[in-house]
Design an enzyme around this catalytic site. Structure first.
Site, PDB file in Angstrom:
ATOM      1  N   ASP A  64     -12.240   3.192  -1.539  1.00  0.00           N
ATOM      2  CA  ASP A  64     -11.443   3.486  -0.354  1.00  0.00           C
ATOM      3  C   ASP A  64     -12.099   4.651   0.365  1.00  0.00           C
ATOM      4  O   ASP A  64     -12.496   5.632  -0.271  1.00  0.00           O
ATOM      5  CB  ASP A  64     -10.023   3.855  -0.775  1.00  0.00           C
ATOM      6  N   HIS A  65     -12.217   4.530   1.639  1.00  0.00           N
ATOM      7  CA  HIS A  65     -12.842   5.567   2.465  1.00  0.00           C
ATOM      8  C   HIS A  65     -14.175   6.017   1.839  1.00  0.00           C
ATOM      9  O   HIS A  65     -14.573   5.583   0.791  1.00  0.00           O
ATOM     10  CB  HIS A  65     -11.921   6.773   2.661  1.00  0.00           C
TER      11      HIS A  65
ATOM     12  N   CYS B 128      -3.452   2.397  -4.753  1.00  0.00           N
ATOM     13  CA  CYS B 128      -4.401   3.248  -4.032  1.00  0.00           C
ATOM     14  C   CYS B 128      -4.350   4.634  -4.661  1.00  0.00           C
ATOM     15  O   CYS B 128      -3.445   5.430  -4.378  1.00  0.00           O
ATOM     16  CB  CYS B 128      -4.055   3.305  -2.549  1.00  0.00           C
TER      17      CYS B 128
ATOM     18  N   TYR C  42     -14.939   4.662   7.086  1.00  0.00           N
ATOM     19  CA  TYR C  42     -15.683   3.445   6.781  1.00  0.00           C
ATOM     20  C   TYR C  42     -17.091   3.444   7.374  1.00  0.00           C
ATOM     21  O   TYR C  42     -17.494   2.508   8.054  1.00  0.00           O
ATOM     22  CB  TYR C  42     -14.881   2.205   7.196  1.00  0.00           C
TER      23      TYR C  42
ATOM     24  N   HIS D 262       0.849  -1.195   0.000  1.00  0.00           N
ATOM     25  CA  HIS D 262       0.000   0.000   0.000  1.00  0.00           C
ATOM     26  C   HIS D 262       0.888   1.249   0.000  1.00  0.00           C
ATOM     27  O   HIS D 262       1.867   1.312   0.738  1.00  0.00           O
ATOM     28  CB  HIS D 262      -0.880  -0.015   1.257  1.00  0.00           C
TER      29      HIS D 262
ATOM     30  N   HIS E  91      -7.417   0.273  -4.556  1.00  0.00           N
ATOM     31  CA  HIS E  91      -8.239   1.144  -3.716  1.00  0.00           C
ATOM     32  C   HIS E  91      -8.571   2.331  -4.591  1.00  0.00           C
ATOM     33  O   HIS E  91      -7.661   3.016  -5.060  1.00  0.00           O
ATOM     34  CB  HIS E  91      -7.432   1.695  -2.534  1.00  0.00           C
TER      35      HIS E  91
HETATM   36  C1  DNO Z   1      -6.737   3.063   5.274  1.00  0.00           C
HETATM   37  C2  DNO Z   1      -5.986   2.036   4.544  1.00  0.00           C
HETATM   38  C3  DNO Z   1      -4.606   1.716   5.103  1.00  0.00           C
HETATM   39  C4  DNO Z   1      -4.171   0.351   4.601  1.00  0.00           C
HETATM   40  C5  DNO Z   1      -2.815  -0.097   5.085  1.00  0.00           C
HETATM   41  C6  DNO Z   1      -2.398  -1.363   4.392  1.00  0.00           C
HETATM   42  O1  DNO Z   1      -7.921   3.145   5.179  1.00  0.00           O
HETATM   43  O2  DNO Z   1      -5.949   2.271   3.206  1.00  0.00           O
HETATM   44  O3  DNO Z   1      -4.656   1.716   6.490  1.00  0.00           O
HETATM   45  O4  DNO Z   1      -5.093  -0.596   5.015  1.00  0.00           O
HETATM   46  O5  DNO Z   1      -1.858   0.874   4.866  1.00  0.00           O
HETATM   47  O6  DNO Z   1      -1.368  -1.962   5.114  1.00  0.00           O
END
Ligand code: DNO
Length: 390
Positions: free
Chosen positions: A346-347, A266, A365, A228, A293
């Protein structure tokens, strides 16, 4: 979609109603560094199956700080990591996300930034972050990372905060990571001290060695490790961060050429710096992307940024999803079994009824925020797929 396990305020049955098929989860109850038993993995897997979905991605299998530092008990933690991977492999779970960010994972200063439409987003405020590290954490050497006028602005802001506001700012920054909650400022100070001699090349070498160690296990079980990006994608707290830019992507893929060494692309994290060309970055690693993501950010002139609606902000989501679909088609032509690249929104923003509920334990989330992100991205995906294929 991401689901935080039985502790998640949103139950699996709702996750399914949101249109999710593959669940992204982790065994957050197991402390960093400890081994994941096959039994514990199967138990979670069965709960997801029973709810009519599949556990498709592990996010995260955390890398203990000792491994990043190659110090202390890192040998034991590495052995545990390999055993956890073997056990995941036996259960047929083949995509594993991790990060190699020292000390802190993603960082925001405000978890309830009100957007003009009344919903709430996660926000990174440069002045507030400076106030945190200069006057709350009191990190040695932090002054040299700021211009005198930035220090003055941060001081003025800090002086205006009540004690409880100072605590809240600090909590927002250091206490958000599942499996790593309850850390104090002193814990962070001690961890920072551990990185005193860890320069960027040393951290890179430690990541390379980590990958070298685990690659044979991943290859044996067909597992893809997906790293990530740093979020925000730059050094913070004076620490090296090594997965933020196009050249970092090129570096990672060249130091370990195994398919097991993959990327969790991401878009939101990478978009945290405006000189990152997201599409060029995707092109540079397309065939090694094991997980996605999808998210975007909006930036202010002073360097602050916040999380945008999934189809807005600085990421050209249409162009990115189109490229993802094209990559999937290429993989199909090449008979790659991993052609279906898992993605998740993501988020997401806190909105509608969720605004009246107690804040989620895992910022970003909320139920409706997750649902909206997924719905928009699925619609975009379907539209592009139909226009390419039929
Ligand atoms: C947050 C996430 C990160 C991700 C970690 C993976 O929402 O995108 O916390 O899970 O960095 O190790």
């Amino acid at each position: 979609m991401r689901w935080y396990g039985p502790e998640d305020q949103v139950p699996l049955s709702f996750i399914r109603q949101a249109g999710c098929t593959g669940v992204v989860t982790s065994l957050h109850q197991i402390p960093y560094g400890e081994k994941w038993s096959e039994e514990a993995i199967r138990e979670r897997q069965m709960a997801v199956d029973k709810a009519g979905m599949t556990w498709s991605v592990v996010e995260s299998l955390p890398v203990h700080e000792d491994i990043k530092l190659r110090r202390g008990n890192y040998r034991e933690y590495l052995d545990n990591y390999k055993d956890s991977l073997r056990n995941l492999g036996k259960c047929g779970i083949k995509v594993v996300t991790y990060n190699f960010m020292p000390v802190l994972d993603w960082v925001r200063t405000d978890l309830h930034y009100r957007l003009p439409d009344g919903s709430e987003a996660l926000y990174f405020n440069c002045k507030e972050f400076a106030a945190f590290e200069l006057f709350i954490l009191e990190r040695t050497g932090a002054e040299s990372d700021y211009k005198p006028e930035e220090i003055a602005r941060a001081k003025e802001f800090f002086d205006g905060l009540s004690l409880s506001q100072r605590n809240a700012l600090s909590e927002n920054i250091i206490n958000n990571f599942p499996g790593f909650k309850g850390v104090s400022l002193n814990d962070i100070r001690a961890m920072l001290a551990g990185y005193k001699d860890i320069t960027e090349p040393v951290l890179r070498e430690n990541l390379r060695l980590f990958l070298e160690e685990i690659t044979p296990v991943c290859e044996e079980y067909g597992i893809v490790m997906t790293i990530h990006p740093d979020d925000p994608p730059r050094s913070i707290l004076g620490l090296p961060r090594i997965f933020s830019t196009l050249s970092d992507i090129k570096w990672l893929l060249s130091v370990n050429t195994s398919r097991a060494n993959g990327v969790c692309f991401c878009s939101g994290s990478f978009s945290g710096r405006l000189d990152n060309d997201i599409l060029a970055m995707f092109d540079a690693c397309a065939d090694r992307v094991g997980f996605l993501h999808l998210r975007s950010t909006e930036h202010l002139a002073n360097g602050d940024f916040f999380e945008a609606n999934h189809l807005e902000g600085v990421v050209d989501m249409y162009a990115l999803v189109k490229r993802i679909i094209e990559e999937q088609l290429r993989r199909q032509v090449n008979n790659r079994s991993d052609w279906k690249i898992p993605f998740r929104p993501d988020h997401g923003h806190v909105m509608l009824d969720d605004l009246a509920k107690p804040p989620v334990a895992n910022p970003g989330y909320s139920a409706i925020g997750r649902l909206k992100g997924l719905a928009e991205l699925r619609g975009l995906e379907l539209g592009i797929m139909r226009s390419i294929r039929m």
